[in-house]
Design a protein around this motif. Structure first.
Motif, PDB file in Angstrom:
ATOM      1  N   UNK A  52       0.702  -1.297   0.229  1.00 38.41           N
ATOM      2  CA  UNK A  52      -0.282   0.244   0.019  1.00 38.41           C
ATOM      3  C   UNK A  52       0.734   1.542  -0.101  1.00 38.41           C
ATOM      4  N   UNK A  53       1.699   1.623   0.686  1.00 37.87           N
ATOM      5  CA  UNK A  53       2.975   2.694   0.443  1.00 37.87           C
ATOM      6  C   UNK A  53       3.233   2.981  -0.722  1.00 37.87           C
ATOM      7  N   UNK A  54       3.810   1.613  -1.060  1.00 37.80           N
ATOM      8  CA  UNK A  54       4.365   1.694  -2.084  1.00 37.80           C
ATOM      9  C   UNK A  54       3.507   2.881  -3.456  1.00 37.80           C
ATOM     10  N   UNK A  55       1.738   1.512  -3.031  1.00 38.20           N
ATOM     11  CA  UNK A  55       1.583   2.741  -4.446  1.00 38.20           C
ATOM     12  C   UNK A  55       1.257   3.892  -4.372  1.00 38.20           C
ATOM     13  N   UNK A  56       1.389   4.401  -3.112  1.00 35.72           N
ATOM     14  CA  UNK A  56       1.123   5.736  -2.720  1.00 35.72           C
ATOM     15  C   UNK A  56       1.938   6.481  -2.932  1.00 35.72           C
ATOM     16  N   UNK A  57       3.200   5.788  -3.133  1.00 33.50           N
ATOM     17  CA  UNK A  57       4.823   6.305  -3.191  1.00 33.50           C
ATOM     18  C   UNK A  57       4.477   6.950  -5.150  1.00 33.50           C
ATOM     19  N   UNK A  58       4.453   5.679  -5.901  1.00 27.68           N
ATOM     20  CA  UNK A  58       4.483   5.073  -7.001  1.00 27.68           C
ATOM     21  C   UNK A  58       3.252   6.414  -7.445  1.00 27.68           C
ATOM     22  N   UNK A  59       2.275   6.218  -7.006  1.00 22.97           N
ATOM     23  CA  UNK A  59       0.687   7.217  -7.759  1.00 22.97           C
ATOM     24  C   UNK A  59       0.751   8.551  -7.614  1.00 22.97           C
ATOM     25  N   UNK A  60       1.756   8.878  -6.108  1.00 20.83           N
ATOM     26  CA  UNK A  60       1.934  10.260  -5.852  1.00 20.83           C
ATOM     27  C   UNK A  60       0.521  10.719  -5.062  1.00 20.83           C
ATOM     28  N   UNK A  61      -0.235   9.602  -4.607  1.00 20.83           N
ATOM     29  CA  UNK A  61      -1.738  10.018  -4.173  1.00 20.83           C
ATOM     30  C   UNK A  61      -1.424  10.063  -2.874  1.00 20.83           C
ATOM     31  N   UNK A  62      -1.110  10.778  -1.690  1.00 22.24           N
ATOM     32  CA  UNK A  62      -1.145  10.750  -0.326  1.00 22.24           C
ATOM     33  C   UNK A  62      -2.384  10.638   0.290  1.00 22.24           C
ATOM     34  N   UNK A  63      -3.357  10.778  -0.139  1.00 24.30           N
ATOM     35  CA  UNK A  63      -4.949  10.614   0.299  1.00 24.30           C
ATOM     36  C   UNK A  63      -5.460   9.290  -0.151  1.00 24.30           C
ATOM     37  N   UNK A  64      -5.763   8.681  -1.272  1.00 29.94           N
ATOM     38  CA  UNK A  64      -6.539   7.362  -1.107  1.00 29.94           C
ATOM     39  C   UNK A  64      -5.694   5.847  -1.151  1.00 29.94           C
ATOM     40  N   UNK A  65      -6.344   5.377  -0.733  1.00 25.45           N
ATOM     41  CA  UNK A  65      -5.249   3.904  -0.247  1.00 25.45           C
ATOM     42  C   UNK A  65      -5.907   2.800  -1.483  1.00 25.45           C
ATOM     43  N   UNK A  66      -4.842   1.889  -2.414  1.00 27.85           N
ATOM     44  CA  UNK A  66      -5.047   1.319  -2.740  1.00 27.85           C
ATOM     45  C   UNK A  66      -5.228  -0.725  -2.438  1.00 27.85           C
ATOM     46  N   UNK A  67      -5.524  -1.048  -2.331  1.00 26.60           N
ATOM     47  CA  UNK A  67      -4.754  -2.719  -2.483  1.00 26.60           C
ATOM     48  C   UNK A  67      -5.614  -3.547  -3.671  1.00 26.60           C
ATOM     49  N   UNK A  68      -3.872  -4.761  -4.727  1.00 26.13           N
ATOM     50  CA  UNK A  68      -4.759  -5.121  -5.941  1.00 26.13           C
ATOM     51  C   UNK A  68      -5.873  -3.836  -6.590  1.00 26.13           C
ATOM     52  N   UNK A  69      -5.073  -2.288  -7.281  1.00 28.87           N
ATOM     53  CA  UNK A  69      -5.818  -1.775  -7.601  1.00 28.87           C
ATOM     54  C   UNK A  69      -7.257  -0.954  -7.230  1.00 28.87           C
ATOM     55  N   UNK A  70      -7.628  -1.501  -5.351  1.00 33.74           N
ATOM     56  CA  UNK A  70      -9.624  -1.659  -5.624  1.00 33.74           C
ATOM     57  C   UNK A  70      -9.072  -0.439  -4.183  1.00 33.74           C
TER      58      UNK A  70
END
Length: 546
Positions: free
Chosen positions: A39-57
């Protein structure tokens, strides 16, 4: 207290901290640690600090702070298990410092140092240093909040601000429920000591207000991701409010078992959990806790001791009557357990010390035989070295420290804990991680097909594959989506044996590589035994499809 004894405890703490730091260099374990890191990796890759995603959901379960801290570390140090674990390790040390300050303020230096040693060497803390979840953060922040509110009773306004800041951090780790262990300690303390006037002091109402101010970033993020988008499907429903989930369903909903995430509670669960989780101190702790039922013992303690044992007791009871229970929840009150145990240990007379030294001898033998048995049946590399190390530590504990003194008990248990750390961090966990297939599949692709477009098919436990893969992943929950992704650009599919059978009916499948899989956080005797292990191992695959 002799200065030499004080120095002994300080050096023990330094040694324990250094050895605990070796856990930073181990890999992440599924499900929770790998999930949170992904989840934290996705925050960095998307540069999106508000939304949390797991497997694109969209993902709604834990608050954001755990992931924000890990994401900041990833920004600084890159994507690695070390970077994920580092913030938790450092903040746990900060929390340990606050444990010392709190115990020192109420009981004095000797008790405080022993409390720190007890906390750092309890088994579930050793486990949590390696398998990093949210509880290390939570425990540190809650302890810091209690300390600053304790000081705020007599000291400056800054302690109100700091106490509320750390309380808010705890809330942004686990939810609003965590205010109970903090608040209940002071409520009962004021009632029992006749300080009812405290309830009407402006500073405490300001403290409550500041907590809600400091959790503003969490509320804003939840509102942006969920409350502004009632069309999103979460928990199989639309119109799910992130704010409501945060304030009710995530904590009280689990407690009453009427929220979207349910469990099956057992009132004795944390009682028997604590027997192993607080080793090697659990017998001492249960004896110390039993002593608190004696009015004479409580009267001999300073009034501020009420803060410690009421916080521990009420929280323990709340956990026990909850319908949603996991072993690591109990860690939040380990600082209080450590202080209660240290206070009792310091007061022990020679006769009592002799009894516990004999119990300790038996415990050392049992633990040594248990670990040696595991090492023998597991058949991991370095087995003989591990057994030799454990034997050496046991002999040191038995042979060198024989005096009937408090520091003998402390040193022996510290030696036992360091032996457990060496066993877990250097041998056992690395051996288990050989069967965490997602990590190995990701690394195989990183090395052999670094440009591959990776797709996870239907596998809800591919968190290690997600984290250890270079770049982002796509996810397919049905064959039509997988076909579309493959038509756009050929993909490599990560799937379990069950999904492989399903895919063979819809595609022409080629196996690129297969991996052995076991959920290593739920061990079974057949898995521990190398001779029967193959019967419980699963398979995961990297596939190409046409």
């Amino acid at each position: 207290m002799k200065i030499t004894e004080c120095k002994l405890y300080i050096w023990l703490i330094v040694l324990i901290v250094v050895l605990s730091g070796t856990a930073l260099f181990g890999e992440l374990m599924e499900p929770d640690a790998a999930l949170y890191a992904a989840i934290a990796k996705t925050i960095v890759l998307k540069n999106d600090w508000l939304n949390l995603y797991v497997h694109g959901l969209d993902w709604l379960d834990k608050p954001h702070l755990t992931f924000w801290l890990a994401a900041i570390s990833f920004k600084l140090f890159g994507f690695s298990a070390f970077a994920y674990k580092l913030p938790s390790f450092l903040i746990t040390l900060v929390g340990t410092g606050y444990l010392y300050l709190l115990a020192n303020g109420i009981y004095g230096k000797k008790t405080a140092l022993i409390s720190v040693i007890i906390f750092l060497t309890s088994l579930h803390i050793l486990i949590s240093n390696f398998d990093v979840r949210a509880e290390g953060y939570l425990t540190a922040f809650a302890t810091a909040a209690i300390y600053h509110y304790y000081r705020a009773q007599q000291a400056s306004f800054r302690h109100i601000v700091l106490g509320s800041f750390f309380a808010a951090c705890a809330v942004m780790i686990k939810g609003i429920f965590v205010l109970i262990p903090i608040a209940i300690a002071f409520i009962v303390y004021w009632l029992m000591t006749g300080k009812k006037a405290e309830f009407f002091k402006i500073k405490w109402w300001l403290a409550v207000l500041l907590v809600f101010v400091f959790i503003g970033p969490e509320l804003f993020a939840l509102y942006q991701q969920f409350d502004l988008h009632p069309e999103k499907v979460v928990f199989g429903e639309q119109g799910v409010s992130g704010i409501r989930f945060f304030f009710w369903d995530a904590q009280f909903g689990r407690f009453f078992n009427n929220g979207p995430i349910k469990g099956k509670g057992d009132v004795s669960f944390f009682l028997h959990t604590n027997i192993w989780a607080f080793l090697p101190w659990s017998i001492l702790f249960f004896t110390a806790a039993f002593q608190l039922f004696k009015k004479r013992i409580r009267q001999e303690m300073p009034d501020e001791a009420i803060l410690i044992w009421t916080s521990a007791t009420v929280t323990f009871l709340l956990f026990s009557f909850s319908k949603f229970q996991l072993p690591h929840y109990i860690i939040i009150i380990f600082p209080q357990f450590a202080i209660i145990t240290a206070v009792y240990l310091v007061r022990l007379q020679e006769k009592g010390l002799l009894i516990f030294l004999k119990i300790q001898n038996a415990l050392l033998i049992i633990v040594f035989l248990l670990l040696a048995t595991i090492a023998y049946f597991f058949e991991f590399s370095g087995k003989d070295l591990c057994i030799l190390l454990l034997l050496s530590l046991a002999l040191i504990a038995f042979g060198v420290f024989r005096e009937k003194t408090v520091h003998t008990v402390v040193v022996r248990n510290s030696i036992l804990a360091t032996g457990l750390m060496c066993f877990l961090y250097l041998f056992f966990y690395p051996a288990l991680l050989r069967y965490q297939s997602g990590m190995h599949a990701a690394r195989w692709l990183n090395k052999n097909k670094p440009q591959a477009n990776r797709v996870v098919f239907m596998d809800a436990h591919a968190f290690a594959f997600d984290f250890y893969s270079e770049g982002e992943l796509s996810n397919a929950y049905d064959e039509a989506t997988l076909r579309r992704l493959n038509d756009e650009k050929r993909v490599v599919v990560y799937a379990s044996a069950t999904e492989l059978d399903r895919l063979k009916k819809a595609f022409r499948v080629s196996i690129l590589q297969e991996f052995e899989y076991f959920r290593i956080t739920k061990l079974k005797p057949k898995f521990i035994n190398a001779k029967t292990r193959s019967a419980v191992l699963g398979k995961t695959y990297l596939l190409s499809i046409q």
